[in-house]
Design a protein around this motif. Structure first.
Motif, PDB file in Angstrom:
ATOM      1  N   CYS A 201       1.095  -1.228  -0.199  1.00  0.00           N
ATOM      2  CA  CYS A 201       0.166  -0.012   0.110  1.00  0.00           C
ATOM      3  C   CYS A 201       1.105   0.961  -0.063  1.00  0.00           C
ATOM      4  N   LEU A 202       2.197   0.882  -0.514  1.00  0.00           N
ATOM      5  CA  LEU A 202       2.595   1.954  -0.431  1.00  0.00           C
ATOM      6  C   LEU A 202       3.015   2.934  -1.843  1.00  0.00           C
ATOM      7  N   GLY A 203       3.583   1.960  -2.437  1.00  0.00           N
ATOM      8  CA  GLY A 203       3.463   2.595  -3.828  1.00  0.00           C
ATOM      9  C   GLY A 203       2.951   3.143  -4.836  1.00  0.00           C
ATOM     10  N   GLY A 204       1.610   2.189  -4.773  1.00  0.00           N
ATOM     11  CA  GLY A 204       0.518   3.170  -4.897  1.00  0.00           C
ATOM     12  C   GLY A 204      -0.147   4.170  -4.702  1.00  0.00           C
ATOM     13  N   ALA A 205       0.363   4.816  -3.027  1.00  0.00           N
ATOM     14  CA  ALA A 205       0.096   5.695  -2.714  1.00  0.00           C
ATOM     15  C   ALA A 205      -0.632   7.083  -3.352  1.00  0.00           C
ATOM     16  N   LEU A 206      -1.331   8.169  -3.572  1.00  0.00           N
ATOM     17  CA  LEU A 206      -1.892   8.987  -4.052  1.00  0.00           C
ATOM     18  C   LEU A 206      -0.975  10.252  -3.253  1.00  0.00           C
ATOM     19  N   TYR A 207      -0.784  11.227  -3.614  1.00  0.00           N
ATOM     20  CA  TYR A 207       0.131  12.550  -3.353  1.00  0.00           C
ATOM     21  C   TYR A 207      -1.713  13.408  -3.549  1.00  0.00           C
ATOM     22  N   TRP A 208      -1.742  13.597  -2.355  1.00  0.00           N
ATOM     23  CA  TRP A 208      -2.632  14.270  -1.859  1.00  0.00           C
ATOM     24  C   TRP A 208      -3.410  15.523  -3.228  1.00  0.00           C
ATOM     25  N   GLU A 209      -3.088  16.177  -3.370  1.00  0.00           N
ATOM     26  CA  GLU A 209      -3.189  16.924  -3.938  1.00  0.00           C
ATOM     27  C   GLU A 209      -3.944  16.400  -5.631  1.00  0.00           C
ATOM     28  N   ASP A 210      -2.493  15.332  -6.421  1.00  0.00           N
ATOM     29  CA  ASP A 210      -3.404  14.781  -6.843  1.00  0.00           C
ATOM     30  C   ASP A 210      -5.186  13.963  -6.846  1.00  0.00           C
ATOM     31  N   PHE A 211      -4.883  12.779  -5.382  1.00  0.00           N
ATOM     32  CA  PHE A 211      -6.148  13.001  -5.077  1.00  0.00           C
ATOM     33  C   PHE A 211      -7.840  14.144  -4.926  1.00  0.00           C
ATOM     34  N   ARG A 212      -7.158  14.833  -4.392  1.00  0.00           N
ATOM     35  CA  ARG A 212      -7.964  16.164  -4.649  1.00  0.00           C
ATOM     36  C   ARG A 212      -8.613  16.301  -6.083  1.00  0.00           C
ATOM     37  N   ARG A 213      -7.496  16.484  -6.979  1.00  0.00           N
ATOM     38  CA  ARG A 213      -7.307  16.626  -8.127  1.00  0.00           C
ATOM     39  C   ARG A 213      -8.506  15.611  -9.372  1.00  0.00           C
ATOM     40  N   LEU A 214      -8.204  14.516  -8.948  1.00  0.00           N
ATOM     41  CA  LEU A 214      -9.280  13.163  -9.606  1.00  0.00           C
ATOM     42  C   LEU A 214     -10.158  12.988  -8.721  1.00  0.00           C
ATOM     43  N   MET A 215     -11.135  13.594  -7.352  1.00  0.00           N
ATOM     44  CA  MET A 215     -11.763  13.559  -7.239  1.00  0.00           C
ATOM     45  C   MET A 215     -12.785  14.881  -7.513  1.00  0.00           C
ATOM     46  N   ALA A 216     -12.184  15.525  -7.816  1.00  0.00           N
ATOM     47  CA  ALA A 216     -13.045  17.378  -8.302  1.00  0.00           C
ATOM     48  C   ALA A 216     -13.656  16.973  -9.989  1.00  0.00           C
ATOM     49  N   ALA A 217     -12.924  15.953 -10.921  1.00  0.00           N
ATOM     50  CA  ALA A 217     -12.757  15.004 -12.136  1.00  0.00           C
ATOM     51  C   ALA A 217     -14.010  14.481 -11.917  1.00  0.00           C
ATOM     52  N   ALA A 218     -13.955  13.878 -10.935  1.00  0.00           N
ATOM     53  CA  ALA A 218     -15.660  12.723 -10.915  1.00  0.00           C
ATOM     54  C   ALA A 218     -16.237  13.615 -10.485  1.00  0.00           C
ATOM     55  N   GLY A 219     -16.618  14.965  -9.812  1.00  0.00           N
ATOM     56  CA  GLY A 219     -17.455  15.501  -9.535  1.00  0.00           C
ATOM     57  C   GLY A 219     -18.090  16.031  -8.067  1.00  0.00           C
ATOM     58  N   CYS A 220     -16.776  16.333  -7.431  1.00  0.00           N
ATOM     59  CA  CYS A 220     -16.891  16.307  -5.691  1.00  0.00           C
ATOM     60  C   CYS A 220     -15.918  17.412  -5.614  1.00  0.00           C
ATOM     61  N   ARG A 221     -15.871  18.053  -5.208  1.00  0.00           N
ATOM     62  CA  ARG A 221     -14.892  19.549  -5.067  1.00  0.00           C
ATOM     63  C   ARG A 221     -14.748  19.571  -3.491  1.00  0.00           C
ATOM     64  N   ASP A 222     -15.168  18.932  -3.164  1.00  0.00           N
ATOM     65  CA  ASP A 222     -15.380  19.132  -1.063  1.00  0.00           C
ATOM     66  C   ASP A 222     -14.881  17.603  -0.632  1.00  0.00           C
ATOM     67  N   VAL A 223     -13.143  17.523  -0.219  1.00  0.00           N
ATOM     68  CA  VAL A 223     -12.859  16.648   0.634  1.00  0.00           C
ATOM     69  C   VAL A 223     -12.662  17.046   1.891  1.00  0.00           C
ATOM     70  N   ARG A 224     -12.980  16.197   2.958  1.00  0.00           N
ATOM     71  CA  ARG A 224     -12.387  16.756   3.950  1.00  0.00           C
ATOM     72  C   ARG A 224     -11.457  15.242   5.325  1.00  0.00           C
ATOM     73  N   VAL A 225     -10.737  16.276   5.300  1.00  0.00           N
ATOM     74  CA  VAL A 225      -9.862  15.033   6.113  1.00  0.00           C
ATOM     75  C   VAL A 225     -10.782  14.754   8.437  1.00  0.00           C
ATOM     76  N   ILE A 226     -10.245  13.750   8.086  1.00  0.00           N
ATOM     77  CA  ILE A 226     -11.431  13.356   9.596  1.00  0.00           C
ATOM     78  C   ILE A 226     -10.326  12.917  10.297  1.00  0.00           C
ATOM     79  N   GLU A 227      -9.112  12.052   9.947  1.00  0.00           N
ATOM     80  CA  GLU A 227      -8.099  11.885  10.971  1.00  0.00           C
ATOM     81  C   GLU A 227      -6.840  11.842  10.054  1.00  0.00           C
ATOM     82  N   ARG A 228      -5.584  12.235   9.936  1.00  0.00           N
ATOM     83  CA  ARG A 228      -4.369  11.565   9.673  1.00  0.00           C
ATOM     84  C   ARG A 228      -2.807  10.935  10.462  1.00  0.00           C
ATOM     85  N   ARG A 229      -2.326  10.120  10.543  1.00  0.00           N
ATOM     86  CA  ARG A 229      -1.563   9.367  11.135  1.00  0.00           C
ATOM     87  C   ARG A 229      -0.538   9.514  10.516  1.00  0.00           C
TER      88      ARG A 229
END
Ligand SMILES: C[S@@+](CC[C@H](N)C(=O)[O-])C[C@H]1O[C@@H](n2cnc3c(N)ncnc32)[C@H](O)[C@@H]1O
Length: 349
Positions: A201-229
């Motif tokens: 689960c490390l090699g394919g880990a998404l860079y956060w900003e790319d995740f945000r962009r992919l989600m926006a492209a899919a139609g979801c423009r606001d993603v909220r973080v609940i917990e980060r460790r």
């Protein structure tokens, strides 16, 4: 064979043949570092040991207020989260676990009758299929209240299709609630292609900003973080190879709603009624929105929609509408940044 197929087959081999239990993992990426809430721990205590031994999740993607909900678990593996969710959605809800690896599904299915007897109802189905095309698992458009996933999206060779599918199957106002591994930068191609790093689960880990962009492209423009460790890798060879990259296990939520790409101020406020049984005192929407019961909290337009147009609506009184705009909404601490360095804080929401 295409690169996509060979990547999927390599992951299937990893989870079907190489790993037999979480003790076989070579790093700590697929391990939860925190204890679950007491009501989740109680549900977990009723899950069979063999199922728990094959748990490879990196978080606890189990949102509150699930009673009666129809939940889809992407990459359910041996079914640990499905059996917890089954108890929380209850006899009027349902859980579908989808996975592409036969060996994982075999363990999940083996214990279905036992759990149904223990819980007093049968509301789970395990289906073979691909998260990049959920039609392979017969998941219809707009049919799901909540999509959860635990440490799976990073493994997908086609994340854009997986995100598009999530938005297709969620009903309007439905929630995506996932725990996954993210990186503070793009993982270089030579590391991303390494089968062990990918399987862990490390090699394919998404860079956060790319995740945000992919989600926006899919139609979801606001993603909220609940917990980060921060992920502790605990393997000196892999640590040396991944060198400067920092990996994070992040739990995020998003909704199938037509939201804006920034938080805008319409003078709205929300009051949590304290009516979710497992959260009588406060509801945490994300890492910078804590709604103490019965206290009015000013909210941006997106937050107002998340609370009033989702299954959380009965638990909130939302004051105001969007008829008057007051400019950008000031919100959130810089700590809302998820996988960046301190010099580039991400604006919240
Ligand atoms: C890290 S394990 C997590 C399993 C489970 N969520 C848990 O918490 O134990 C990843 C799982 O996702 C499945 N998987 C990975 N990529 C997939 C894909 N593209 N489609 C369907 N399942 C996939 C694997 O077969 C494996 O069971």
């Amino acid at each position: 064979m295409t690169q996509h197929q060979s990547s999927l087959e390599s992951i299937q081999r990893y989870y079907g043949e190489i790993l037999k239990s979480s003790d076989d993992l070579q790093t700590s990426a697929c391990c939860i570092g925190t204890s679950p809430a007491p009501y989740i721990a109680e549900a977990l205590a009723k899950v069979q040991d063999e199922v728990k031994a094959r748990f490879y999740g990196c978080g606890s993607p189990i949102p509150p207020a699930l009673n009666g909900a129809h939940v889809l678990d992407l990459g359910c593996g041996a079914g640990r989260d499905c059996y917890v969710l089954s108890q929380l959605v209850g006899p009027n809800g349902s859980v579908i676990g989808v996975d592409m690896t036969k060996e994982q599904l075999a363990v999940a299915r083996k214990h279905r009758d036992h759990h149904a007897r223990k819980f007093g109802f049968a509301n789970i189905e395990f289906r073979e299929g691909y998260i990049e095309d959920l039609r392979t698992a017969r998941i219809a458009d707009d049919s799901v209240d909540v999509v959860v996933s635990n440490c799976v999206l990073n493994l997908s060779p086609d994340k854009q299709s997986a995100f598009r599918e999530i938005l297709r199957v969620l009903r309007q106002g439905g929630e995506l609630y996932v725990s996954d591994v993210f990186a503070d930068r793009r993982v270089p191609p030579n590391l991303a292609a390494d089968p062990v790093l990918r399987g862990e689960c490390l090699g394919g880990a998404l860079y956060w900003e790319d995740f945000r962009r992919l989600m926006a492209a899919a139609g979801c423009r606001d993603v909220r973080v609940i917990e980060r460790r921060r992920v502790a890798i605990n393997n000196s060879d892999i640590e040396a190879r991944t060198a400067l990259i920092e990996f994070y296990s992040v739990t995020v939520r998003a909704f199938k709603l037509d939201l804006e790409d920034r938080c805008e101020d319409y003078g709205q406020a929300a009051i949590y009624k304290g009516t979710i049984p497992e959260a009588p005192n406060a509801f945490e929407l994300d890492d910078h929105h804590r709604f103490v019961a019965h206290k009015a909290v000013p909210v941006c337009g997106n937050t107002a929609d998340m609370l009033s147009l989702s299954r959380y609506a009965p638990h909130f009184e939302t004051i105001g509408d969007k008829s008057v705009h007051f400019g950008l909404f000031e919100c959130g601490p810089p700590a809302a940044q998820v996988a960046g360095n301190a010099a580039t804080p991400i604006k919240c929401c």
